[in-house]
Design a protein around this motif. Structure first.
Motif, PDB file in Angstrom:
ATOM      1  N   LYS A 170       0.827  -1.221   0.000  1.00 34.77           N
ATOM      2  CA  LYS A 170       0.000   0.000   0.000  1.00 34.77           C
ATOM      3  C   LYS A 170       0.856   1.263   0.000  1.00 34.77           C
ATOM      4  CE  LYS A 170      -3.796  -2.254   2.457  1.00 34.77           C
ATOM      5  NZ  LYS A 170      -4.675  -2.221   3.631  1.00 34.77           N
ATOM      6  N   ASP A 171       2.168   1.097   0.006  1.00 33.02           N
ATOM      7  CA  ASP A 171       3.137   2.204   0.017  1.00 33.02           C
ATOM      8  C   ASP A 171       3.089   3.020   1.312  1.00 33.02           C
ATOM      9  OD1 ASP A 171       5.271   3.657  -1.126  1.00 33.02           O
ATOM     10  OD2 ASP A 171       3.889   5.213  -1.822  1.00 33.02           O
ATOM     11  N   PHE A 172       2.750   2.373   2.428  1.00 33.51           N
ATOM     12  CA  PHE A 172       2.730   3.057   3.720  1.00 33.51           C
ATOM     13  C   PHE A 172       3.976   2.755   4.552  1.00 33.51           C
ATOM     14  CE2 PHE A 172      -2.144   2.671   3.430  1.00 33.51           C
ATOM     15  CZ  PHE A 172      -2.230   3.851   2.719  1.00 33.51           C
ATOM     16  N   VAL A 173       4.673   1.675   4.213  1.00 31.89           N
ATOM     17  CA  VAL A 173       5.851   1.247   4.965  1.00 31.89           C
ATOM     18  C   VAL A 173       6.968   0.915   3.981  1.00 31.89           C
ATOM     19  CG1 VAL A 173       6.775  -0.642   6.412  1.00 31.89           C
ATOM     20  CG2 VAL A 173       4.600   0.422   7.001  1.00 31.89           C
ATOM     21  N   LEU A 174       8.197   1.180   4.419  1.00 34.71           N
ATOM     22  CA  LEU A 174       9.390   0.851   3.648  1.00 34.71           C
ATOM     23  C   LEU A 174      10.159  -0.244   4.367  1.00 34.71           C
ATOM     24  CD1 LEU A 174      10.619   4.501   3.018  1.00 34.71           C
ATOM     25  CD2 LEU A 174       9.343   3.038   1.423  1.00 34.71           C
ATOM     26  N   ARG A 175      10.662  -1.197   3.612  1.00 31.71           N
ATOM     27  CA  ARG A 175      11.536  -2.244   4.154  1.00 31.71           C
ATOM     28  C   ARG A 175      12.925  -1.982   3.587  1.00 31.71           C
ATOM     29  NH1 ARG A 175       9.174  -7.266   2.603  1.00 31.71           N
ATOM     30  NH2 ARG A 175       8.114  -7.370   4.596  1.00 31.71           N
ATOM     31  N   GLU A 176      13.904  -1.845   4.462  1.00 36.49           N
ATOM     32  CA  GLU A 176      15.268  -1.564   4.022  1.00 36.49           C
ATOM     33  C   GLU A 176      16.230  -2.560   4.666  1.00 36.49           C
ATOM     34  OE1 GLU A 176      15.933   2.514   5.097  1.00 36.49           O
ATOM     35  OE2 GLU A 176      14.602   3.252   3.521  1.00 36.49           O
ATOM     36  N   ASP A 177      17.313  -2.829   3.983  1.00 36.50           N
ATOM     37  CA  ASP A 177      18.353  -3.685   4.551  1.00 36.50           C
ATOM     38  C   ASP A 177      18.944  -2.986   5.768  1.00 36.50           C
ATOM     39  OD1 ASP A 177      18.026  -5.625   2.617  1.00 36.50           O
ATOM     40  OD2 ASP A 177      19.562  -4.785   1.306  1.00 36.50           O
TER      41      ASP A 177
END
Length: 150
Positions: A78-85
Motif C-alpha cells: 500500500k506504500d505506507f511502509v518501507l523495508r530496508e536492509d
C-alpha cells in the motif's frame, strides 16, 4: 434444573458488548482509508520512530514475527511502509513509515479520537477516569500483554 447465571450478569459480557461495537465502528472508519485495525496498530507504533527490526516491532506489539511480516507486506504493497536492509547486518532488514505512511497516521489518529468520542464522549471526566483506572488495574493484576489489534 440447575440455576445458571444469565449472560448479562457477567462483566465480560458487557466488556465484550461495548468492545465489539467500538471495534466494529473503528474498523469501518479505517476501511474508508484502506487500512485494517491491525495495520493501524503497526502504523501508529512506527510513527515517530526510527526504522526498527521486525522482531523488535513484534515484541513491542506482542505479535509473532510471522504476523508482523504479513502486516508489513500488506503495508509495503500500500506504500505506507518501507523495508530496508539493516546497515548493521546484511541479512536483516528494518521497517519504517514511508512519506505516505507518515502523512496518513495523523488522519487515522483523528479517526481513532472521533471513534472514542462517539462512544465515550457522554461520560463525565470522572466516569471516564474510573473506567480507565479499573481496566488498567485488571490488565496489571492479570499481567496482560500485547496490544489489541482486532
Amino acid at each position: 434444573m440447575l440455576e445458571v447465571s444469565h449472560l448479562t450478569s457477567h462483566l465480560g459480557y458487557w466488556l465484550r458488548y461495548v468492545s465489539n461495537h467500538v471495534s466494529r465502528a473503528f474498523a469501518a472508519k479505517l476501511e474508508s482509508r484502506n487500512v485494517t485495525v491491525a495495520e493501524w496498530v503497526v502504523l501508529r507504533e512506527l510513527y515517530g520512530e526510527d526504522a526498527m527490526a521486525p522482531s523488535h516491532l513484534a515484541e513491542r506489539l506482542g505479535l509473532t514475527r510471522g504476523a508482523i511480516s504479513k502486516l508489513a507486506d500488506r503495508l509495503i504493497a500500500k506504500d505506507f511502509v518501507l523495508r530496508e536492509d539493516s546497515p548493521d547486518d546484511g541479512r536483516a532488514h528494518t521497517l519504517a513509515l514511508s512519506p505516505a505512511g507518515q502523512a496518513l497516521v495523523p488522519a487515522l489518529s483523528a479517526l481513532a479520537d472521533r471513534n472514542d468520542a462517539e462512544f465515550f464522549g457522554d461520560l463525565t471526566a470522572g466516569e471516564r477516569e474510573t473506567v480507565e483506572r479499573i481496566l488498567k488495574a485488571v490488565v496489571e493484576r492479570r499481567g496482560l500483554k500485547g496490544i489489541p489489534v482486532s
